[in-house]
Design a protein around this motif. Sequence first.
Motif, mmCIF file in Angstrom:
data_model
loop_
_atom_site.group_PDB
_atom_site.id
_atom_site.type_symbol
_atom_site.label_atom_id
_atom_site.label_comp_id
_atom_site.label_asym_id
_atom_site.label_seq_id
_atom_site.Cartn_x
_atom_site.Cartn_y
_atom_site.Cartn_z
ATOM 1 N N ARG A 6 8.368 -15.847 31.511
ATOM 2 C CA ARG A 6 7.158 -15.915 32.634
ATOM 3 C C ARG A 6 7.699 -15.756 33.952
ATOM 4 O O ARG A 6 6.998 -15.527 34.882
ATOM 5 N N ALA B 83 11.054 -8.710 25.974
ATOM 6 C CA ALA B 83 10.048 -9.065 24.753
ATOM 7 C C ALA B 83 9.883 -8.108 23.574
ATOM 8 O O ALA B 83 9.939 -8.271 22.382
ATOM 9 N N ASP C 124 10.714 -8.764 19.776
ATOM 10 C CA ASP C 124 9.858 -8.517 18.513
ATOM 11 C C ASP C 124 10.481 -7.626 17.699
ATOM 12 O O ASP C 124 10.323 -7.772 16.283
ATOM 13 N N LEU D 251 6.549 -15.674 20.368
ATOM 14 C CA LEU D 251 7.288 -15.770 21.552
ATOM 15 C C LEU D 251 6.188 -16.898 22.282
ATOM 16 O O LEU D 251 5.199 -16.659 22.446
ATOM 17 N N TRP D 252 6.947 -17.974 22.811
ATOM 18 C CA TRP D 252 6.233 -19.224 23.250
ATOM 19 C C TRP D 252 6.725 -19.067 24.819
ATOM 20 O O TRP D 252 7.692 -19.015 25.289
ATOM 21 N N SER E 149 0.689 -13.957 29.531
ATOM 22 C CA SER E 149 0.478 -13.634 28.199
ATOM 23 C C SER E 149 0.251 -12.179 27.826
ATOM 24 O O SER E 149 0.805 -11.792 26.893
ATOM 25 N N LEU F 226 3.326 -9.739 27.960
ATOM 26 C CA LEU F 226 3.834 -9.906 26.535
ATOM 27 C C LEU F 226 3.400 -9.319 25.268
ATOM 28 O O LEU F 226 3.680 -8.566 24.534
ATOM 29 N N LEU F 227 1.790 -9.377 25.427
ATOM 30 C CA LEU F 227 1.272 -8.827 24.322
ATOM 31 C C LEU F 227 1.306 -7.232 24.498
ATOM 32 O O LEU F 227 1.302 -6.437 23.489
ATOM 33 N N THR G 43 4.820 -5.733 23.215
ATOM 34 C CA THR G 43 5.021 -6.004 21.941
ATOM 35 C C THR G 43 4.101 -5.550 20.884
ATOM 36 O O THR G 43 2.890 -5.058 21.424
ATOM 37 N N ARG H 110 3.651 -12.875 17.528
ATOM 38 C CA ARG H 110 2.337 -13.553 18.142
ATOM 39 C C ARG H 110 2.935 -14.056 19.421
ATOM 40 O O ARG H 110 4.130 -14.450 19.687
ATOM 41 N N ILE H 111 2.053 -14.110 20.295
ATOM 42 C CA ILE H 111 2.408 -14.956 21.715
ATOM 43 C C ILE H 111 1.758 -16.116 21.777
ATOM 44 O O ILE H 111 0.492 -16.231 21.610
ATOM 45 N N LEU I 176 -2.780 -14.041 20.180
ATOM 46 C CA LEU I 176 -2.594 -14.924 21.014
ATOM 47 C C LEU I 176 -3.107 -16.395 20.608
ATOM 48 O O LEU I 176 -4.036 -16.600 19.999
#
Length: 285
Positions: free
Chosen positions: A14, A25, A29, A36-37, A50, A53-54, A57, A61-62, A92
């Motif tokens: 973040r 990221a 992946d 990934l948290w 978020s 990251l989405l 990748t 999952r995010i 997500l």
Amino acid sequence: MDLGRTGIWSIELRTADPGAIEDAAAELDAMGWGALWIPGLGGGDILGDSERLLGATRSVRIAVGVLSIWRHRAAEMAAGHARLQQRYGHRLLLGLGVSDAAAAHGAGRAYRPLSDMDAYLDELDGAPAPVPAGERVMAALGPKMIRLAGRRTAGVHPFMVTPEHSAATRELLGPGPLLAPYQAVVPERDPARARAAARGFLGTFLAMDHYARSLLRQGFTEEDLAGGGSDRLVDAVVAWGDTEAIGARVRAHHQAGADHVCLHVVGADSGVPLAEWRELAALAG
């Protein structure tokens, strides 16, 4: 939502430079981590972070671990969640937390954790684009909140817990709901250096009442919480050593009933701990 058996939990995903975040990221992946948290960090553009990251990748999952219900309006989270799920293929997972009394008071509200969370979930359910129960989790630590999570969300994402806590949580949840504990790790073989790095991270949280109470419920004492944490506490809640030693802690959580364990590298020298993530890649997948 299938998170796989292991994931990465990262503040840096973040806070680092956006380009570095996207590159990291994509590499994570490709390593095969299931999720990934990213933390709530007291607010900010959690949906935008978020989405970064989405977009970087393909399959991982995010997961947000977790946003404070006092800092993010349910209607905005529901609308943003629906938009990102439609655009990126339902990858997500929203994590929700009641934080502490200070956060509630800062929002001009009394602090009634169970009823507050119940009401927030009602708002998510009643939004024009509701957040499905299977696409949200709760940062539940106490028995009542754990049971609420089992009834109204996919499950729980507990912070700073032992495998014994995972076993007790699984008993409360029953066989169905998700149990995805956070696990701090220090990839350092020297005990003194590993524990020093762990204490540097834990100190802030040990002073927070809700985490202190959770640790006391887990069987630690006031003396264990003092001075950044006793060796007994540090060794129980932070996994340190080589990849084999850290993997043993992950397996202990799984054997206790956890479905997914997310690893947070603490004490790294670099801004984005790519070297440490690469070292731990054998635990992905």
